[in-house]
Structures are given as structure tokens and as C-alpha cells.
Design a protein around this motif. Structure first.
Motif, PDB file in Angstrom:
ATOM      1  N   ASN A   1     -13.659   3.355  -5.916  1.00  0.00           N
ATOM      2  CA  ASN A   1     -12.483   2.680  -6.464  1.00  0.00           C
ATOM      3  C   ASN A   1     -12.239   3.017  -7.932  1.00  0.00           C
ATOM      4  O   ASN A   1     -11.356   2.428  -8.560  1.00  0.00           O
TER       5      ASN A   1
ATOM      6  N   LYS B   1      -8.548   1.684  -8.990  1.00  0.00           N
ATOM      7  CA  LYS B   1      -7.623   1.381  -7.907  1.00  0.00           C
ATOM      8  C   LYS B   1      -7.115  -0.056  -8.044  1.00  0.00           C
ATOM      9  O   LYS B   1      -7.815  -0.925  -8.582  1.00  0.00           O
TER      10      LYS B   1
ATOM     11  N   TYR C   1       0.829  -1.207   0.000  1.00  0.00           N
ATOM     12  CA  TYR C   1       0.000   0.000   0.000  1.00  0.00           C
ATOM     13  C   TYR C   1       0.860   1.252   0.000  1.00  0.00           C
ATOM     14  O   TYR C   1       0.494   2.274  -0.582  1.00  0.00           O
TER      15      TYR C   1
ATOM     16  N   GLU D   1      -3.701   7.032  -4.253  1.00  0.00           N
ATOM     17  CA  GLU D   1      -5.006   6.881  -3.622  1.00  0.00           C
ATOM     18  C   GLU D   1      -5.817   8.169  -3.599  1.00  0.00           C
ATOM     19  O   GLU D   1      -7.043   8.128  -3.549  1.00  0.00           O
TER      20      GLU D   1
ATOM     21  N   TYR E   1      -8.907   9.651  -6.188  1.00  0.00           N
ATOM     22  CA  TYR E   1     -10.274   9.139  -6.218  1.00  0.00           C
ATOM     23  C   TYR E   1     -11.110   9.842  -5.151  1.00  0.00           C
ATOM     24  O   TYR E   1     -10.578  10.336  -4.167  1.00  0.00           O
TER      25      TYR E   1
ATOM     26  N   PRO F   1      -1.353   2.187 -11.415  1.00  0.00           N
ATOM     27  CA  PRO F   1      -1.590   2.948 -10.176  1.00  0.00           C
ATOM     28  C   PRO F   1      -1.173   4.408 -10.313  1.00  0.00           C
ATOM     29  O   PRO F   1      -0.102   4.715 -10.851  1.00  0.00           O
TER      30      PRO F   1
END
Length: 735
Positions: free
Chosen positions: A536, A489, A388, A528, A531, A525
Motif C-alpha cells: 500500500n 494508497k 475504486y 493502483e 505500487y 491518489p
């Protein structure tokens, strides 16, 4: 004279202390090895972008807290030695020695053995610390060179910690010896632990299980009331109603047994079966939630994970409680096995011991389950966090905003975050890419839609999207004027993506209708924060369309020529927080992320978590195996007499050796096999709850390798303790 007596006793008791010395040496070795990287003399070359203080301080606290578990081990081993030396203490008392003096001599004897273990453990810890250092530098991506260094502060902390533990336990031992009567010392070898059937242990366990069953029944009714739908697939309907029916069945069985005054064994056997059924239906919640995308939420999954754990813990308690009865029943119904060879003697040994040690065996089994789970969960959690991290820290500077608490359009985030530009210019930090962009709502009417599981999907303009792709080294994309595509995602599943695209072949915007492009999705990717909350997917729309839409989020991504130092990143983070508070008066939420700070804190936290869980698991396994070993050696005096009777009856030494091997196999095998079965169920449920994260960030192949490594460590420890116990046991029962 007393000094000579202490050293003579220590020399004579080395064999009795062998398991204790080996165990303590292993624990001291691990303690010093893991704690060495927290030494003030330890200065690894990890670069200016990292701060080592967080990791070293965290390691010191975590390792010391876990090592407190060893107080139990030290106390148990000392209890074992007290039992072995009761007759010797009685003789010394009869000869006129004060019991206070006897206690001090025994304390000095155990302290000598402990200090001997500390010295060997520190010596071995110097070598093992090289592996910990290699792990650490590998995590930071730095080269590793062997350096044999003894850290004075770590040595001092190790000695102080363990010697203080010895003193604490020694005080209790001295008081125990002072309060023990001579007649009790003389008869101590003939005493057994109280039978589990006569204790309150199982009664308390049953009451607690009934309470949690009521909680499970109420929870099942609540889930049906709030979430059940007749359109659910048949397995899902079974899951909902099963979590009501089986807890209810458990309670009805309890009421029936109380009214009909059934035997305790029959009552507990029924509850054992019910606990298995309850665990199965509770475990199905995670599997079916992932398969059918049920909106039960993480809280529900965690709650049912707790129910699974409770059911399995009761299963362990009930199964071991009933084991002696099962063996007796099998012996009665199989006379051909009962009288074959030395089986009658073997059954008597097992049943008599089970009646007095079931509570200990239960606790050992539960502790082993925890240790195995920690071994497996450690790489899952750290791998998840590390994977992550790669997505969260894709940019050197990442500024983001949220409009969740903004209810007026004029209060929406529209800043360009010039404070970042000023700081980078002042500190002469060059940038390679700098992209400030908006995220838009396709339809303005969705601005007031704030439902958590139906949050509106936002859109990004094609030019900004291509700029981000260029920053990350991806190929540029193109769209027709009436087309759109999607960005997903990494955590989104293929089934989720396909279902969404099937239902959204076109979308309505305030600038007209758009159709899905031939290249309908991209998975590369991009971070995060690109979004909207709880979503997602991200729409990618032509620039001329976005000009007519409502911008609700303002982000800025920057990549620098060189890594920002840890000190500069902390300064800029503080300045940004002063200018843009996390929750502004307008309701807007602002945040800034620096790859330097994210990587530094994540590496430190992950390393602390992984090493602490592995260290804790090894300590728990060592404690369990030590207790299992000493549990057999504790009654070696009684066994010596029993086996001597067998020899007088003409039983050969070869058969006696097999009897010993079978007996030890049962005592080591029973709790370990039950623990492995229960741990497998818990781990399977846990993996089901985080299967998407494992697939995305770790990979099931890497996870299987870790499971194999865990089994290997367990087998290695088991073999070492089993062989050492077998050798000492054979010597103890030999004539």
C-alpha cells in the motif's frame, strides 16, 4: 354460458383478488420500468466513448431471472384462491359440471385478473421508467429530459413473461382441481396446515446445524494451529479460543440431551442460546482482524461470515419454533393477563395459528433478512466499485507490468511500449502528458522475495513522481539528496501509515542510507498500478539514488486531449494483447487499461448490480408481505364464525376492532422484527469486513442515508400491506 360465468365470477371476486391485483401490478410496473432501458428502441445519448450494449443485455438477463421468483407468488396466491373457492367448486361438481371444466373456468378467471394487472402495471411502468432513465443518465453524467415512450418489444416481453407464468401455474391448478374429491372440497375450509412439531422441518434444521457446528469447530482448531500467538492481545486470544469452545459446547449439549432424553423444546432452546454465542464469537473475527491487523486473509473472513449467517438462520428457525411455547408459558404464569378482557380469545388465536404456520413464518423471516441485506449491500458494493474506479481510471491510457513470475534479471520488463505511440499517431489522437517510468527495488537482494504478505516495497524517482503529479494537477515536491518520502494508497488506514513511518525513519538502499523527509507522506491518489503487488506504499527517492538501483517494473501513463472512442480503445487493447501477452514467456506480466473501457464496463456492471439487487429486494419484500397478508385472509371464514361468537357474548365492535389490530400486528410484527434484528447483525459484520473500503470510497454518512432510505421503503410497503389486509379482514369477519 361459460364466458358469462367466468366474467361474473371475476367481477364477484374482485375483493378477494385485491391483494393479488395490487401485488402483481407492482411487480409488472417494476419489471417494465427496469427492463425498458434494455429495449432496442431505447437509444440514450451517452457519447461515442460508451457502448450501451453491455448494460442493456445484462439488465434483460438479470431482471428476467429475478422475476422468476414471482412464479412462487403467483402459485401461492392461486393456492389461496383455490382454498377460498373449494366449496363453490364442490357445488358446481354436484350440479353436474365436470371438474376439468371447473378448472378451466378458474384458470380463465385468474387469467383475467392477471391481464388486468398487466395492463395497469405497464401503464404505471411507463411513468416509473422515467426514474430509471434519470438514474442511468445521471450515472453517465448526461442531461435528462422527460420523454413518455412506450417500447413495443418491452411491452411484448412483459406480456409474454407474465402470461406464460399464468399458464404454467394454471395447468397445475387445473390438475389439482381434477384430482380433488368433492368431499375434500366441502371440508377444505376446516383444514389447517400440519403442525411444525409433527413435521421433519425442525429435525432437518437441527441436523444441518450440528454438521456446520462440527465444521466450525474444526475451522477454529485450524486457525489456532496456524495463526495463534501468545503475544496477541487478550480480546484476540478470546476470539481464537471462543471459536473452539462454543462449537464444542454446542456439541456437548446435543450429546447430553440425547443421552438424558430431554424434551425437544429444551434441546432446541439450548441450541438457540449456543447459536447466539457462536454467532457472537464468529462475528468478532472481522472486527478484531481490522483492529489488530491480523493476517487471517479474506477467505477466513468470508468463512466466518458464512458461520454467522448459519447461526443466525438457525436462531430464526428455533426462535419461531419455540414462540408458541413461550406464549403458552407466559399465559400460564400470568393469569391476571390471561383472563383480562378478551386476552384468552387473543392467546388462543395466536397459539393455534403459530402451531400451523411456523414453517411459513420462518421462511418469510429468512427471506426478509435477505431482502434487507440486499438493500444495504447494493450501495456499498456499487459505491465501492465507483470509488475504486476513480482511482483505477485516472489516466486515459495506463500500461503496467509485474515481475512476480520473473526469476532472472535479464527478463525483467524494460519495454517502452512503442505500439501505443504508433497507434495514437496513426489515429491522430493528441496527448497532453506521456510518462514512461521505472519502479525500483531499494535493495537488489529483495528481488527473490515473493512472500505475499511481505512483498518488497518499490521506489519511484523524484522526477517521474513529479511528472505524474503534474499530470494529475498536484503540486510538485522536493527532496534533499539523502532523503526519501512515501506515497500511500487511499485504502491504507491512518494507523497503518503511522505505524509504518514510525518503524521506517530511515531505509537502506544499494546507494546508501536515506532518512525520512520532514513531509513524510503523500496521499494524493496516483493510481493502483504505481505500487508493487500486495503493498500500500511507494517510496519516492532522489533521481541520483534510483540510477544505482535495480528497475523491476516498467509503466507508462498517458492523458489525451480528447477522450478515446470506445471503438479505438477496443482496437488498441487487442493490438497490445497480441504484442504483449498477459503472461509472457519470460514470466513478466503485462496489462493495459483504458479509462474509456474501464468507465464503460464499470458503469454498466455497477448499474446492473445495483438495479438488480434493489429490484430483487423489492420483489422479495412484496412476496413476503403478500404471503403474510394472504395467510390471514385464508382463514377469514373461520375467523368470521369465531368473531360472531364474541358478538353473541356481548363483546363490542370497538373491542373486536382492537383484537383484529392486535392479531395482525403480531403476524406482521413477529417476522419483521426478528428479520430486522438478524439483518442488523449480518450487516454489521459485513460492514466490519469492508470498513476500510467504505471509509475510502463511500463514506459512512452516505451509507447511513441509504440505511434510512431502506427502512423508509420497508415501512412504506409494510403500511400499505398492513392497511389493505386490515380493511379486507374487517370486511371478511363483519356479519
Amino acid at each position: 354460458m361459460y364466458a358469462k360465468l367466468v366474467f361474473r365470477n371475476a367481477k364477484r371476486s374482485v375483493k378477494d383478488y385485491l391483494v393479488y391485483i395490487v401485488t402483481m401490478t407492482i411487480c409488472v410496473t417494476l419489471f417494465y420500468a427496469f427492463l425498458s432501458i434494455s429495449s432496442s428502441y431505447y437509444n440514450p445519448d451517452i457519447g461515442s466513448e460508451y457502448d450501451f450494449t453491455l448494460l442493456s443485455d445484462g439488465m434483460k438477463i438479470a431482471i428476467c431471472m429475478i422475476t422468476l421468483l414471482l412464479l412462487f407468488l403467483i402459485r401461492f396466491v392461486n393456492h389461496y384462491m383455490l382454498r377460498r373457492k373449494q366449496k363453490e367448486f364442490a357445488v358446481q361438481s354436484i350440479m353436474g359440471m365436470e371438474q376439468k371444466t371447473i378448472g378451466r373456468i378458474f384458470f380463465a378467471e385468474t387469467l383475467i385478473m392477471g391481464i388486468f394487472s398487466i395492463l395497469i402495471g405497464i401503464f404505471c411502468g411507463v411513468f416509473c421508467s422515467q426514474f430509471i432513465t434519470a438514474m442511468l443518465l445521471t450515472v453517465y453524467g448526461k442531461p435528462y429530459e422527460i420523454s413518455w415512450t412506450l417500447f413495443p418489444d418491452t411491452v411484448l416481453l412483459t406480456v409474454v413473461f407474465f402470461v406464460a407464468s399464468f399458464f404454467v401455474v394454471g395447468i397445475f391448478n387445473t390438475r389439482t382441481i381434477q384430482k380433488t374429491k368433492i368431499i375434500d372440497m366441502l371440508s377444505a375450509e376446516k383444514e389447517n396446515e400440519p403442525e411444525l412439531k409433527k413435521s421433519r422441518f425442525i429435525s432437518v434444521v437441527v441436523v444441518l446445524f450440528e454438521v456446520f457446528t462440527v465444521w466450525g469447530l474444526i475451522t477454529g482448531i485450524q486457525k489456532v494451529w496456524f495463526y495463534y500467538d501468545t503475544r496477541f492481545a487478550f480480546p484476540v486470544q478470546l476470539m481464537f479460543w471462543g471459536n473452539i469452545f462454543f462449537p464444542l459446547l454446542t456439541l456437548l449439549w446435543s450429546i447430553f440431551c440425547i443421552i438424558r432424553k430431554k424434551k425437544r423444546e429444551c434441546f432446541i432452546a439450548g441450541l438457540l442460546i449456543c447459536s447466539v454465542l457462536n454467532a457472537f464469537t464468529a462475528a468478532s473475527v472481522a472486527a478484531l482482524t481490522n483492529k489488530y491487523y491480523l493476517s487471517l486473509g479474506g477467505g477466513t473472513l468470508n468463512q466466518y461470515l458464512l458461520f454467522v449467517v448459519i447461526d443466525l438462520l438457525f436462531f430464526i428457525c428455533a426462535f419461531i419454533y419455540l414462540t408458541s411455547g413461550l406464549i403458552v408459558a407466559w399465559k400460564v404464569k400470568s393469569p391476571e393477563h390471561r383472563y383480562k378482557g378478551e386476552n384468552l380469545f387473543f392467546f388462543g388465536q395466536i397459539i393455534s395459528k403459530l402451531n400451523t404456520t411456523s414453517k411459513t413464518m420462518t421462511l418469510i423471516c429468512i427471506t426478509l433478512v435477505l431482502a434487507i441485506f440486499m438493500f444495504i449491500a447494493a450501495p456499498i458494493l456499487t459505491g465501492w466499485a465507483s470509488g475504486y474506479l476513480d482511482i483505477r481510471s485516472m489516466y486515459d491510457v495506463q500500461v503496467y507490468s509485474r515481475y512476480n513470475n520473473v526469476y532472472e534479471e535479464e527478463n525483467l520488463p524494460q519495454n517502452s511500449y512503442e505500439i501505443i505511440t504508433d497507434f495514437l499517431t496513426e489515429h491522430k489522437i493528441d496527448t497532453d502528458y506521456d510518462c514512461t517510468f521505472n519502479l525500483y527495488l531499494p535493495e537488489k537482494d529483495d528481488f527473490h522475495n515473493r512472500q505475499k504478505y511481505d512483498f518488497p516495497i518499490v521506489a519511484i524517482s523524484l522526477s517521474d513522481y513529479n511528472t505524474i503529479r503534474e499530470m494529475l494537477g498536484y503540486e510538485q515536491i522536493s527532496l534533499e539528496e539523502d532523503e526519501f518520502t512515501t506515497q500511500w494508497k487511499a485504502i491504507a488506514t491512518e494507523e497503518e501509515r503511522d505505524n509504518f513511518l514510525k518503524e521506517h525513519t530511515s531505509i537502506m538502499t544499494d546507494a546508501g542510507e536515506l532518512t525520512l523527509s520532514g513531509q513524510s507522506y503523500y496521499e494524493d491518489p496516483i493510481g493502483e498500478t504505481a505500487y508493487n503487488s500486495y503493498t500500500n506504499v511507494l517510496y519516492v527517492l532522489p533521481d541520483n539514488i534510483c540510477e544505482k538501483l535495480l528497475p523491476v517494473i516498467k509503466n507508462r501513463y498517458i492523458t489525451t486531449t480528447e477522450n478515446i472512442s470506445y471503438e479505438n480503445a477496443r482496437k488498441l487493447e487487442k493490438l497490445f494483447a497480441e504484442k504483449y501477452p498477459e503472461k509472457a514467456e519470460t514470466g513478466a506480466i503485462y496489462g493495459v487499461r483504458f479509462s474509456t473501457l474501464q468507465i464503460n464496463s464499470s458503469i454498466a456492471n455497477n448499474f446492473i448490480l445495483q438495479t438488480a439487487m434493489i429490484y430483487g429486494a423489492v420483489v422479495l419484500m412484496v412476496i413476503c408481505l403478500t404471503v403474510l397478508s394472504l395467510q390471514q385472509l385464508l382463514d377469514a371464514g373461520q375467523y368470521k364464525y369465531r368473531f360472531s361468537v364474541l358478538r353473541k357474548l356481548g363483546v363490542e365492535e370497538k373491542h373486536i376492532g382492537k383484537l383484529i389490530l392486535k392479531q395482525l400486528s403480531v403476524w406482521f410484527g413477529l417476522p419483521i422484527i426478528v428479520a430486522i434484528i438478524v439483518a442488523a447483525v449480518v450487516i454489521t459484520y459485513f460492514i466490519q469486513t469492508v470498513s476500510a473500503e467504505i471509509s475510502t470510497y463511500i463514506g459512512f454518512t452516505a451509507l447511513m442515508l441509504q440505511i434510512v432510505a431502506t427502512v423508509g421503503i420497508l415501512l412504506l410497503l409494510l403500511i400499505c400491506y398492513f392497511i389493505s389486509t386490515w380493511v379486507i379482514f374487517r370486511r371478511s369477519v363483519n356479519p
